[in-house]
Enzyme design. Structure first.
Site, PDB file in Angstrom:
ATOM      1  N   ASP A   1       0.829  -1.209   0.000  1.00 47.16           N
ATOM      2  CA  ASP A   1       0.000   0.000   0.000  1.00 47.16           C
ATOM      3  C   ASP A   1       0.863   1.259   0.000  1.00 47.16           C
ATOM      4  O   ASP A   1       1.972   1.264   0.535  1.00 47.16           O
ATOM      5  CB  ASP A   1      -0.919  -0.011   1.232  1.00 47.16           C
ATOM      6  CG  ASP A   1      -2.096   0.932   1.078  1.00 47.16           C
ATOM      7  OD1 ASP A   1      -2.367   1.380  -0.045  1.00 47.16           O
ATOM      8  OD2 ASP A   1      -2.743   1.231   2.096  1.00 47.16           O
TER       9      ASP A   1
ATOM     10  N   ARG B   1     -11.794   2.023  -8.565  1.00 48.76           N
ATOM     11  CA  ARG B   1     -10.893   3.131  -8.928  1.00 48.76           C
ATOM     12  C   ARG B   1     -11.168   3.609 -10.356  1.00 48.76           C
ATOM     13  O   ARG B   1     -11.767   2.870 -11.148  1.00 48.76           O
ATOM     14  CB  ARG B   1      -9.443   2.653  -8.790  1.00 48.76           C
ATOM     15  CG  ARG B   1      -9.134   2.329  -7.342  1.00 48.76           C
ATOM     16  CD  ARG B   1      -7.680   2.015  -7.133  1.00 48.76           C
ATOM     17  NE  ARG B   1      -7.437   1.773  -5.717  1.00 48.76           N
ATOM     18  CZ  ARG B   1      -6.264   1.904  -5.119  1.00 48.76           C
ATOM     19  NH1 ARG B   1      -5.211   2.263  -5.819  1.00 48.76           N
ATOM     20  NH2 ARG B   1      -6.131   1.671  -3.838  1.00 48.76           N
TER      21      ARG B   1
ATOM     22  N   GLU C   1     -12.122  -4.962  -4.421  1.00 53.69           N
ATOM     23  CA  GLU C   1     -12.686  -3.622  -4.253  1.00 53.69           C
ATOM     24  C   GLU C   1     -11.958  -2.580  -5.110  1.00 53.69           C
ATOM     25  O   GLU C   1     -12.463  -1.473  -5.299  1.00 53.69           O
ATOM     26  CB  GLU C   1     -12.613  -3.190  -2.777  1.00 53.69           C
ATOM     27  CG  GLU C   1     -13.597  -3.897  -1.862  1.00 53.69           C
ATOM     28  CD  GLU C   1     -13.259  -5.363  -1.599  1.00 53.69           C
ATOM     29  OE1 GLU C   1     -12.051  -5.698  -1.542  1.00 53.69           O
ATOM     30  OE2 GLU C   1     -14.188  -6.177  -1.477  1.00 53.69           O
ATOM     31  N   ASN C   2     -10.774  -2.925  -5.615  1.00 46.88           N
ATOM     32  CA  ASN C   2      -9.994  -1.936  -6.373  1.00 46.88           C
ATOM     33  C   ASN C   2     -10.592  -1.597  -7.742  1.00 46.88           C
ATOM     34  O   ASN C   2     -10.179  -0.621  -8.383  1.00 46.88           O
ATOM     35  CB  ASN C   2      -8.531  -2.391  -6.527  1.00 46.88           C
ATOM     36  CG  ASN C   2      -7.710  -2.275  -5.260  1.00 46.88           C
ATOM     37  OD1 ASN C   2      -6.801  -3.061  -5.005  1.00 46.88           O
ATOM     38  ND2 ASN C   2      -8.017  -1.290  -4.414  1.00 46.88           N
TER      39      ASN C   2
ATOM     40  N   SER D   1      -8.147  -4.741   4.976  1.00 48.20           N
ATOM     41  CA  SER D   1      -8.730  -4.470   3.653  1.00 48.20           C
ATOM     42  C   SER D   1      -9.056  -5.772   2.895  1.00 48.20           C
ATOM     43  O   SER D   1      -8.724  -5.902   1.711  1.00 48.20           O
ATOM     44  CB  SER D   1      -7.810  -3.568   2.827  1.00 48.20           C
ATOM     45  OG  SER D   1      -7.550  -2.359   3.501  1.00 48.20           O
TER      46      SER D   1
ATOM     47  N   HIS E   1       2.663   3.016  -8.958  1.00 45.03           N
ATOM     48  CA  HIS E   1       2.414   1.577  -9.111  1.00 45.03           C
ATOM     49  C   HIS E   1       3.613   0.889  -9.776  1.00 45.03           C
ATOM     50  O   HIS E   1       3.976  -0.223  -9.411  1.00 45.03           O
ATOM     51  CB  HIS E   1       1.138   1.330  -9.920  1.00 45.03           C
ATOM     52  CG  HIS E   1      -0.107   1.772  -9.208  1.00 45.03           C
ATOM     53  ND1 HIS E   1      -0.356   1.448  -7.893  1.00 45.03           N
ATOM     54  CD2 HIS E   1      -1.165   2.522  -9.612  1.00 45.03           C
ATOM     55  CE1 HIS E   1      -1.520   1.985  -7.523  1.00 45.03           C
ATOM     56  NE2 HIS E   1      -2.022   2.646  -8.547  1.00 45.03           N
TER      57      HIS E   1
ATOM     58  N   ARG F   1       0.259   7.599  -2.899  1.00 43.52           N
ATOM     59  CA  ARG F   1       0.805   8.694  -2.096  1.00 43.52           C
ATOM     60  C   ARG F   1       2.280   8.929  -2.415  1.00 43.52           C
ATOM     61  O   ARG F   1       2.760  10.051  -2.414  1.00 43.52           O
ATOM     62  CB  ARG F   1       0.609   8.404  -0.597  1.00 43.52           C
ATOM     63  CG  ARG F   1      -0.782   8.757  -0.106  1.00 43.52           C
ATOM     64  CD  ARG F   1      -1.103   8.103   1.211  1.00 43.52           C
ATOM     65  NE  ARG F   1      -1.441   6.697   1.044  1.00 43.52           N
ATOM     66  CZ  ARG F   1      -1.616   5.851   2.043  1.00 43.52           C
ATOM     67  NH1 ARG F   1      -1.465   6.262   3.283  1.00 43.52           N
ATOM     68  NH2 ARG F   1      -1.943   4.599   1.798  1.00 43.52           N
TER      69      ARG F   1
ATOM     70  N   ASN G   1       1.385   3.314  -2.911  1.00 45.13           N
ATOM     71  CA  ASN G   1       1.965   3.683  -4.215  1.00 45.13           C
ATOM     72  C   ASN G   1       1.463   5.049  -4.680  1.00 45.13           C
ATOM     73  O   ASN G   1       2.233   5.861  -5.198  1.00 45.13           O
ATOM     74  CB  ASN G   1       1.574   2.663  -5.291  1.00 45.13           C
ATOM     75  CG  ASN G   1       2.148   1.288  -5.027  1.00 45.13           C
ATOM     76  OD1 ASN G   1       3.019   1.132  -4.189  1.00 45.13           O
ATOM     77  ND2 ASN G   1       1.659   0.291  -5.754  1.00 45.13           N
TER      78      ASN G   1
HETATM   79  C1  IPE Z   1      -5.378  -2.769  -0.209  1.00 41.05           C
HETATM   80  O1  IPE Z   1      -5.049  -1.441  -0.408  1.00 41.05           O
HETATM   81  C2  IPE Z   1      -5.326  -3.505  -1.508  1.00 41.05           C
HETATM   82  C3  IPE Z   1      -4.003  -3.723  -2.074  1.00 41.05           C
HETATM   83  C4  IPE Z   1      -2.882  -3.351  -1.546  1.00 41.05           C
HETATM   84  C5  IPE Z   1      -3.996  -4.429  -3.320  1.00 41.05           C
HETATM   85  P1  IPE Z   1      -6.172  -0.337  -0.615  1.00 41.05           P
HETATM   86  O2  IPE Z   1      -5.454   0.947  -0.769  1.00 41.05           O
HETATM   87  O3  IPE Z   1      -7.096  -0.731  -1.700  1.00 41.05           O
HETATM   88  O4  IPE Z   1      -6.977  -0.414   0.763  1.00 41.05           O
HETATM   89  P2  IPE Z   1      -7.897   0.644   1.481  1.00 41.05           P
HETATM   90  O5  IPE Z   1      -8.917   1.109   0.474  1.00 41.05           O
HETATM   91  O6  IPE Z   1      -7.014   1.765   1.919  1.00 41.05           O
HETATM   92  O7  IPE Z   1      -8.491  -0.085   2.642  1.00 41.05           O
HETATM   93  C1  IPE Z   2      -1.496   0.107  -3.345  1.00 38.69           C
HETATM   94  O1  IPE Z   2      -1.241   1.467  -3.411  1.00 38.69           O
HETATM   95  C2  IPE Z   2      -1.669  -0.537  -4.693  1.00 38.69           C
HETATM   96  C3  IPE Z   2      -3.031  -1.001  -4.981  1.00 38.69           C
HETATM   97  C4  IPE Z   2      -4.052  -0.941  -4.175  1.00 38.69           C
HETATM   98  C5  IPE Z   2      -3.242  -1.575  -6.286  1.00 38.69           C
HETATM   99  P1  IPE Z   2      -2.435   2.505  -3.463  1.00 38.69           P
HETATM  100  O2  IPE Z   2      -2.786   2.772  -4.890  1.00 38.69           O
HETATM  101  O3  IPE Z   2      -3.565   2.063  -2.614  1.00 38.69           O
HETATM  102  O4  IPE Z   2      -1.738   3.774  -2.847  1.00 38.69           O
HETATM  103  P2  IPE Z   2      -2.398   4.850  -1.888  1.00 38.69           P
HETATM  104  O5  IPE Z   2      -2.966   4.105  -0.712  1.00 38.69           O
HETATM  105  O6  IPE Z   2      -3.457   5.547  -2.687  1.00 38.69           O
HETATM  106  O7  IPE Z   2      -1.270   5.743  -1.512  1.00 38.69           O
HETATM  107 MG    MG Z   3      -4.057   2.394  -0.670  1.00 32.71          MG
END
Ligand code: IPE
Ligand code: IPE
Ligand code: MG
Length: 245
Positions: A26, A77, A73-74, A201, A43, A30, A28
């Site tokens: 998690d 996005r 849940e992703n 998550s 990413h 930010r 990436n």
């Molecule tokens: C969890 O990260 C999923 C992965 C790292 C693939 P998210 O960024 O999706 O989780 P939440 O939304 O902050 O709980």
């Molecule tokens: C984790 O990084 C990667 C995936 C969930 C695919 P994020 O994309 O959730 O990064 P933040 O949490 O927005 O910084």
């Molecule tokens: Mg995240």
């Protein structure tokens, strides 16, 4: 590296190494934002780090490592971010062949049916080519959700009941477990979540029932080998009781 705690010196050499480590990659987005870059650059950097940490975990002696790459849940996005992630998976699956040379066994967990045909084919190829390797098993969770996985297992058992092969009262926890995507993979011992969030998550909710948790404020692309070692050393200090005394 060494960590001093309560007067005793624990190093990686004498640390208790977890058999199965789960990593929630998690932060990436930010990481990119801090640099004024598009999220997809974060990413890409995160994916590079995944390769480095996989190699390092193998050196440390971890036998199973699961990386959470994309949750059920992703899909919420924006489409261009989801597309960028899918393109990245395609690219990285091509490069996973490097791990084959190092005798790493590769497995994928999650619902593949929503992924592209070419991605599904590459997943099968990597799994088939590496199935007999045993130095370390690398699991990649793509379109993975813990609730979805348990639901999937229940459906498989319900089908067996419907076909008269199983009685509802004979269903055991072992059967539910055997029908998860992880099947014969041991439970998670240590979950590492960088980026400051302290939650699962929907990551391996069954397999993490007795896992230890390690949280770090460092964003995933910056979570290097030393940070990984700190997590292992912290785990080594934990007193796991599994409900006993
Ligand atoms: C969890 O990260 C999923 C992965 C790292 C693939 P998210 O960024 O999706 O989780 P939440 O939304 O902050 O709980
Ligand atoms: C984790 O990084 C990667 C995936 C969930 C695919 P994020 O994309 O959730 O990064 P933040 O949490 O927005 O910084
Ligand atoms: Mg995240």
């Amino acid at each position: 590296m060494a960590l001093f705690n309560r007067g005793s010196k624990i190093t990686l050499e004498n640390a208790k190494i977890p058999v199965h480590v789960g990593v929630i990659m998690d932060g990436n987005g930010r990481w990119a934002k801090k640099r004024g870059l598009p999220r997809k650059v974060g990413h890409r950097q995160g994916a590079q780090n995944f390769r480095a940490i996989t190699r390092h975990a193998k050196e440390v002696g971890v036998k199973y490592i699961t990386f959470y790459a994309f949750s059920t849940e992703n899909w919420k996005r924006p489409k261009d971010e989801v597309d960028a992630l899918m393109n990245l998976f395609e690219k990285y699956l091509d490069e996973l062949d490097d791990f084959l040379k190092e005798h790493v066994r590769i497995r994928f967990i999650g619902d593949r049916s929503k992924l592209s045909e070419s991605l599904q084919q590459k997943m099968l190829d990597s799994e088939r080519k590496s199935k007999d390797y045993d130095i370390m098993t690398l699991l990649l969770a793509i379109n993975y959700g813990g609730r979805d996985e348990i639901c999937h297992s229940c459906k498989t058992l319900a089908q067996q009941v419907k076909e008269g092969k199983l009685e509802p009262e004979d269903i055991t926890m072992d059967m539910i477990e055997q029908n998860l995507y992880t099947g014969d993979v041991p439970p998670v011992d240590l979950v590492i979540r960088p980026s400051g969030e302290q939650r699962l998550s929907n990551f391996m909710i069954w397999q993490c029932a007795y896992a230890e948790f390690y949280y770090s404020d460092i964003l995933w692309p910056d979570f290097n080998n030393d940070e990984f070692d700190k997590a292992i050393l912290a785990y080594s200090e934990r007193n796991r009781r599994f409900g006993g005394v």
